[in-house]
Design an enzyme around this catalytic site. Structure first.
Site, mmCIF file in Angstrom:
data_model
loop_
_atom_site.group_PDB
_atom_site.id
_atom_site.type_symbol
_atom_site.label_atom_id
_atom_site.label_comp_id
_atom_site.label_asym_id
_atom_site.label_seq_id
_atom_site.Cartn_x
_atom_site.Cartn_y
_atom_site.Cartn_z
ATOM 1 N N CYS A 198 -27.498 -1.270 -9.055
ATOM 2 C CA CYS A 198 -27.595 -2.725 -8.991
ATOM 3 C C CYS A 198 -28.499 -3.149 -7.832
ATOM 4 O O CYS A 198 -29.720 -3.071 -7.946
ATOM 5 C CB CYS A 198 -26.192 -3.322 -8.875
ATOM 6 N N HIS A 248 -23.437 -0.757 -13.194
ATOM 7 C CA HIS A 248 -22.495 -0.070 -12.305
ATOM 8 C C HIS A 248 -21.847 1.112 -13.030
ATOM 9 O O HIS A 248 -20.724 0.996 -13.529
ATOM 10 C CB HIS A 248 -21.415 -1.043 -11.824
ATOM 11 N N GLU A 291 -20.431 3.642 -11.907
ATOM 12 C CA GLU A 291 -19.232 4.164 -11.241
ATOM 13 C C GLU A 291 -17.949 3.727 -11.934
ATOM 14 O O GLU A 291 -16.925 4.419 -11.869
ATOM 15 C CB GLU A 291 -19.198 3.729 -9.773
ATOM 16 N N GLY A 313 -29.074 -1.525 -5.316
ATOM 17 C CA GLY A 313 -29.829 -0.324 -4.972
ATOM 18 C C GLY A 313 -31.106 -0.195 -5.777
ATOM 19 O O GLY A 313 -32.110 0.359 -5.297
ATOM 20 N N SER A 351 0.817 -1.233 0.000
ATOM 21 C CA SER A 351 0.000 0.000 0.000
ATOM 22 C C SER A 351 0.840 1.268 0.000
ATOM 23 O O SER A 351 0.454 2.292 0.575
ATOM 24 C CB SER A 351 -0.951 0.016 1.213
ATOM 25 N N LYS A 356 14.425 8.165 7.552
ATOM 26 C CA LYS A 356 15.421 7.105 7.523
ATOM 27 C C LYS A 356 15.452 6.409 6.160
ATOM 28 O O LYS A 356 14.417 6.027 5.612
ATOM 29 C CB LYS A 356 15.113 6.063 8.607
ATOM 30 N N ASP A 394 -7.109 -1.855 -8.555
ATOM 31 C CA ASP A 394 -6.095 -1.010 -9.192
ATOM 32 C C ASP A 394 -6.422 -0.745 -10.662
ATOM 33 O O ASP A 394 -6.033 0.289 -11.208
ATOM 34 C CB ASP A 394 -4.706 -1.645 -9.086
ATOM 35 N N ILE A 423 7.427 -14.639 -0.936
ATOM 36 C CA ILE A 423 7.684 -15.918 -1.615
ATOM 37 C C ILE A 423 6.817 -16.061 -2.864
ATOM 38 O O ILE A 423 7.290 -16.453 -3.931
ATOM 39 C CB ILE A 423 7.428 -17.089 -0.649
ATOM 40 N N GLY A 453 -24.172 -5.024 -4.090
ATOM 41 C CA GLY A 453 -23.782 -5.920 -3.015
ATOM 42 C C GLY A 453 -24.436 -7.274 -3.208
ATOM 43 O O GLY A 453 -25.269 -7.457 -4.098
#
Length: 535
Positions: free
Chosen positions: A380, A507, A509, A382, A14, A186, A71, A147, A353
Site C-alpha cells: 500500500c 494488503h 498480510e 510501501g 489482554s 493466587k 482479533d 460499565i 499507513g
C-alpha cells in the site's frame, strides 16, 4: 440449530480471550463442525476505522470492506475462514441501529431502553453471525464489571433463555497471578471475577486460567469449589512462546471434548492436528535466520503491524528459517540515513499507513533497497514510497511527490482517488475490501501466485498510482504487473531486474495463514534467504 459459546474475561484485559476463542474454533472445526466467531466490543466507535494505531493496534479489513478489530485477524488465521462485517459488533454499531429504528418509528412510539431494545439488537447480531453454522463463538471485549460492557453481558445472559440453556456455554478467561514475594499463585482474583459474573446472572460452565506456572490439582479443586464449576471444567492457559501452541495445549487438556459433550454435539471424528504440530516443529528447528527491516511509523506498538508480523513469521517458517523482524521508525532514517540504519538487513518491508510523517524515510528505504539489490516488499503506502523514489531517481521525474505530502502538487505521481476529491477526508470513503487483480504472465507476482490469471486481495487506502506516468516509468524499468482492469488501476509494480522488488496496492498480510503463508511473503522471504547466503 446453532450452538453458542460466549467467552468473557475478568480481572484485567489482554488475557487472551481472543486466542482462547480462536483456539476452540480450530478444535471444533477439526472435529468436523462449521464454526464462526464473533467479536463484541463495548466501545462507542461504530468500527475501528478511525481508531489510533498507537491505542488500538492495526485495523483488520475483511473481504466485504469492514474495518474491524485485530482479533478478527486472529480468528481468520486460526480457523482459516473469511469473516465479514457480521462478525464484528460494537456498542456504537448497536446504538446506531437502535437510534435509526427509533427515528424510523420502528418501536411504535414506545420508550426505547437498554433492556430490551439494546440487548435485543445485540442478540439479533449474534443470531445473524450464526447463520447456518453449527457453532458460533462470541468473544465479549473488556472485562466483567466494565460499565460499557453490561448490556452485552445482559444480552448473552438472556440468550440461554432464548435458545435454551443446553445450547449455550459460558467460558470465562481469568488470571491466576504469581506473587513472587510469596512464591505462590493466587486464586482470589479469579474468585472475585467469577462472583461478579454470577452477580450479573451468568454462571460460567468453563474457566480458563491464564497463568505463568502450571496449576496443581488442589488449586483447580479450590477454584472449582469457590466458583461452583466441576473440576474437569478448569483449564490452564500458560504463557507460550507462540500463540499457535494454545490449541494444542487446550486439546490435550480435553477442552474441545468437554465442550461438545456439554452441548450434546456428539464427538464427530477425532481431531487431527498433525499439520499444526508439523508447523510448530518447523518453527522450533529453523536452519539459520534472516533479518527483515519493518519500516513504519507506529513500530513502538507491535500490534500496529500485527498481521504483517504474523505473515512474515508464517513465510519464514515455511522457508525453513527463523526471522528477526527489526522494527524501524521511518523518521529515524530521515535523521541518520538509510545506509546507516539499514546496514546488514536481508530484506526491507514498508507497510501501509496514513499521513505525511516519516514518508521521506520510507522513500529513502525503497531507494536503498533498489540500489543495493536488497529484497523489497512494499504494501500500500510501501508501493507509493517505491514509485515516488523510482520516479525521482530512476525516471528523473521532478514532480514526483505524494499528494499526502504536498496537497498543492500538480499532477503528482501518486494521487488521491477521483471519488475522494469531493468528499471530506475524515468522512469520505476509501477503497475497502476485496478487489480482483489481473496478473501479467512471467512476472514475479504471477510466479508467486502459481501463475494464476486473476487473484483477489483486500484494500484499505485513498491514494492510487497516477496512470499519466505509466509509460515513462515502465520505459525506465518499473514494470506494471497487476491491474484492476474495471477501473484501470495499478495494483502491482515490480523491478524485474532486481532480486526481489515487488510492491502492491493491497494488503496481502490479511490473507496469510500459519499453515498457508501468503505467496508474496513466501517469495519475499525466499529471496531474503538467498541474499543472506542461507541458500
Amino acid at each position: 440449530m446453532s450452538k453458542f459459546i460466549f467467552v468473557t474475561g475478568g480481572v484485567v484485559s489482554s488475557l487472551g480471550k481472543g486466542i482462547t476463542a480462536a483456539s476452540l474454533g480450530v478444535l471444533l472445526k477439526r472435529r468436523g463442525f462449521k464454526v464462526s466467531i464473533l467479536k463484541m466490543d463495548p466501545y462507542l466507535n461504530v468500527d475501528a476505522g478511525t481508531m489510533n494505531p498507537f491505542q488500538h493496534g492495526e485495523v483488520f479489513v475483511t473481504d466485504d470492506g469492514a474495518e474491524t478489530d485485530l482479533d478478527l485477524g486472529h480468528y481468520e488465521r486460526f480457523i482459516d475462514a473469511r469473516l465479514n462485517r457480521d462478525n464484528i459488533v460494537t456498542a456504537g454499531k448497536i446504538y446506531s441501529e437502535v437510534i435509526n429504528k427509533e427515528r424510523a418509528g420502528r418501536y411504535n412510539g414506545g420508550t426505547v431502553q437498554v433492556i430490551p431494545h439494546v440487548t435485543n439488537e445485540i442478540q439479533e447480531s449474534i443470531l445473524r453471525a450464526a447463520g447456518d453454522n453449527d457453532v458460533v463463538i462470541s468473544e465479549i471485549g473488556g472485562t466483567v464489571g466494565d460499565i460499557e460492557g453490561l448490556p452485552f453481558l445482559e444480552a448473552i445472559r438472556q440468550m440461554s433463555n432464548r435458545v435454551g440453556r443446553s445450547n449455550v456455554i459460558y467460558c470465562h478467561v481469568t488470571l491466576i497471578p504469581y506473587i513472587a514475594a510469596a512464591g505462590e499463585l493466587k486464586t482470589k482474583p479469579t474468585q472475585h471475577s467469577v462472583n461478579e459474573l454470577r452477580r450479573i446472572g451468568i454462571q460460567p460452565d468453563i474457566i480458563v486460567c491464564r497463568s505463568q506456572l502450571p496449576l496443581k490439582q488442589d488449586m483447580k479443586d479450590k477454584i472449582a469449589l469457590f466458583c461452583s464449576v466441576s473440576g474437569d471444567s478448569i483449564f490452564e492457559a500458560l504463557d507460550e512462546e507462540t500463540i499457535y501452541r494454545v490449541p494444542i495445549s487446550l486439546h490435550r487438556q480435553g477442552l474441545d471434548k468437554l465442550v461438545t459433550a456439554k452441548l450434546g454435539m456428539g464427538q464427530n471424528e477425532e481431531v487431527n492436528l498433525d499439520d499444526w504440530l508439523n508447523y510448530l516443529e518447523m518453527r522450533d528447528h529453523p536452519k539459520g535466520e534472516v533479518t527483515v527491516a519493518l519500516i513504519g511509523k507506529y513500530t513502538s506498538i507491535k500490534d500496529s503491524y500485527l498481521s504483517v508480523n504474523e505473515a512474515l513469521t508464517h513465510a519464514a517458517i515455511h522457508n525453513g528459517v527463523g526471522i528477526s523482524i527489526l522494527p524501524i521508525e521511518s523518521e529515524e532514517i530521515e535523521k541518520r540515513g538509510a545506509a546507516d540504519v539499514l546496514k546488514g538487513v536481508h530484506g526491507i518491508l514498508v507497510p501501509g499507513g496514513f499521513g505525511s510523517r516519516g514518508m521521506e524515510g520510507k522513500i529513502s528505504a525503497a531507494g536503498y533497497a533498489r540500489e543495493n539489490g536488497i529484497p523489497y516488499l512494499g504494501l500500500c503506502l510501501g508501493l507509493h514510497a517505491a514509485v515516488i523514489e523510482f520516479a525521482r531517481n530512476a525516471a528523473l521525474i521532478a514532480s514526483a511527490n505524494s499528494s499526502e505530502m504536498d496537497p498543492g502538487a500538480t499532477n503528482p505521481v501518486v494521487h488521491i482517488m477521483e471519488d475522494q476529491k469531493t468528499v471530506d477526508r475524515m468522512g469520505g470513503t476509501m477503497r475497502l475490501g476485496s478487489y480482483p487483480c489481473k496478473l501479467r504472465e512471467g512476472s514475479r507476482a504471477s510466479e508467486s501466485y502459481g501463475h494464476a490469471g486473476v487473484i483477489h486481495e483486500r484494500h484499505r487506502h485513498r491514494y492510487e498510482f497516477n496512470n499519466n506516468y505509466r509509460e515513462r516509468l515502465e520505459a525506465a524499468g518499473l514494470s506494471i504487473t497487476g491491474m484492476y482492469e474495471k477501473k484501470n488501476l495499478v495494483e502491482i509494480v515490480e523491478i524485474q531486474s532486481h532480486p526481489w522488488f515487488v510492491c502492491v496496492q493491497f494488503h496481502p498480510e490479511f490473507l496469510s495463514r500459519p499453515l498457508r503463508p501468503h505467496p508474496l511473503f513466501k517469495g519475499f522471504i525466499a529471496s531474503a534467504k538467498r541474499v543472506s547466503c542461507l541458500q
